[in-house]
Design a protein around this motif. Sequence first.
Motif, PDB file in Angstrom:
ATOM      1  N   LEU A  14       0.833  -1.193   0.000  1.00 58.41           N
ATOM      2  CA  LEU A  14       0.000   0.000   0.000  1.00 58.41           C
ATOM      3  C   LEU A  14       0.869   1.245   0.000  1.00 58.41           C
ATOM      4  O   LEU A  14       1.869   1.309   0.712  1.00 58.41           O
ATOM      5  CB  LEU A  14      -0.907   0.016   1.236  1.00 58.41           C
ATOM      6  N   VAL A  15       0.461   2.212  -0.823  1.00 60.66           N
ATOM      7  CA  VAL A  15       1.156   3.496  -0.872  1.00 60.66           C
ATOM      8  C   VAL A  15       0.120   4.608  -0.830  1.00 60.66           C
ATOM      9  O   VAL A  15      -1.068   4.387  -1.105  1.00 60.66           O
ATOM     10  CB  VAL A  15       2.021   3.639  -2.146  1.00 60.66           C
ATOM     11  N   GLU A  16       0.570   5.794  -0.513  1.00 61.98           N
ATOM     12  CA  GLU A  16      -0.333   6.942  -0.505  1.00 61.98           C
ATOM     13  C   GLU A  16      -0.879   7.182  -1.910  1.00 61.98           C
ATOM     14  O   GLU A  16      -0.264   6.812  -2.906  1.00 61.98           O
ATOM     15  CB  GLU A  16       0.383   8.188   0.020  1.00 61.98           C
ATOM     16  N   MET A  45      -7.095   4.815   5.630  1.00 64.63           N
ATOM     17  CA  MET A  45      -6.407   4.744   6.903  1.00 64.63           C
ATOM     18  C   MET A  45      -6.478   6.153   7.485  1.00 64.63           C
ATOM     19  O   MET A  45      -5.749   7.042   7.040  1.00 64.63           O
ATOM     20  CB  MET A  45      -4.952   4.305   6.739  1.00 64.63           C
ATOM     21  N   GLY A  46      -7.407   6.332   8.411  1.00 70.92           N
ATOM     22  CA  GLY A  46      -7.642   7.682   8.913  1.00 70.92           C
ATOM     23  C   GLY A  46      -8.164   8.537   7.768  1.00 70.92           C
ATOM     24  O   GLY A  46      -9.105   8.166   7.081  1.00 70.92           O
ATOM     25  N   GLY A  47      -7.528   9.661   7.537  1.00 71.49           N
ATOM     26  CA  GLY A  47      -7.932  10.546   6.451  1.00 71.49           C
ATOM     27  C   GLY A  47      -7.227  10.272   5.140  1.00 71.49           C
ATOM     28  O   GLY A  47      -7.461  10.958   4.154  1.00 71.49           O
ATOM     29  N   LYS A  48      -6.354   9.269   5.109  1.00 70.13           N
ATOM     30  CA  LYS A  48      -5.572   8.989   3.901  1.00 70.13           C
ATOM     31  C   LYS A  48      -6.180   7.853   3.091  1.00 70.13           C
ATOM     32  O   LYS A  48      -6.695   6.889   3.644  1.00 70.13           O
ATOM     33  CB  LYS A  48      -4.135   8.595   4.267  1.00 70.13           C
ATOM     34  N   THR A  49      -6.080   7.978   1.788  1.00 75.48           N
ATOM     35  CA  THR A  49      -6.451   6.906   0.880  1.00 75.48           C
ATOM     36  C   THR A  49      -5.169   6.234   0.430  1.00 75.48           C
ATOM     37  O   THR A  49      -4.241   6.894  -0.046  1.00 75.48           O
ATOM     38  CB  THR A  49      -7.217   7.443  -0.341  1.00 75.48           C
ATOM     39  N   LEU A  50      -5.106   4.926   0.593  1.00 76.01           N
ATOM     40  CA  LEU A  50      -3.946   4.142   0.188  1.00 76.01           C
ATOM     41  C   LEU A  50      -4.334   3.252  -0.985  1.00 76.01           C
ATOM     42  O   LEU A  50      -5.437   2.708  -1.026  1.00 76.01           O
ATOM     43  CB  LEU A  50      -3.466   3.276   1.355  1.00 76.01           C
ATOM     44  N   ILE A  51      -3.425   3.133  -1.931  1.00 74.17           N
ATOM     45  CA  ILE A  51      -3.675   2.325  -3.123  1.00 74.17           C
ATOM     46  C   ILE A  51      -2.791   1.087  -3.081  1.00 74.17           C
ATOM     47  O   ILE A  51      -1.603   1.165  -2.735  1.00 74.17           O
ATOM     48  CB  ILE A  51      -3.428   3.144  -4.407  1.00 74.17           C
TER      49      ILE A  51
END
Length: 72
Positions: A14-16, A45-51
């Motif tokens: 997973l990356v940002e 993950m919290g406020g972040k979207t991981l791809i």
Amino acid sequence: MGKTDSNNVKQRRLVEFKDGCRYGKFGKTKAYELIARQRIRAYKMGGKTLIDLDSIDDYHASLPRVESRAAI
């Protein structure tokens, strides 16, 4: 395929979001379209979207090959 840990469980790569777009060579609009069409996987993950990079690899592998029309 993704790496496995000592319990033989697949680890997600997973990356940002922006790094996933860079890796996939597409912009954010295309990324959101691919996520909506379930062609690539994304997680919050919290406020972040991981791809998931493996899903981008799978998407790229599914693209049709361009056939040359030029006669040799």
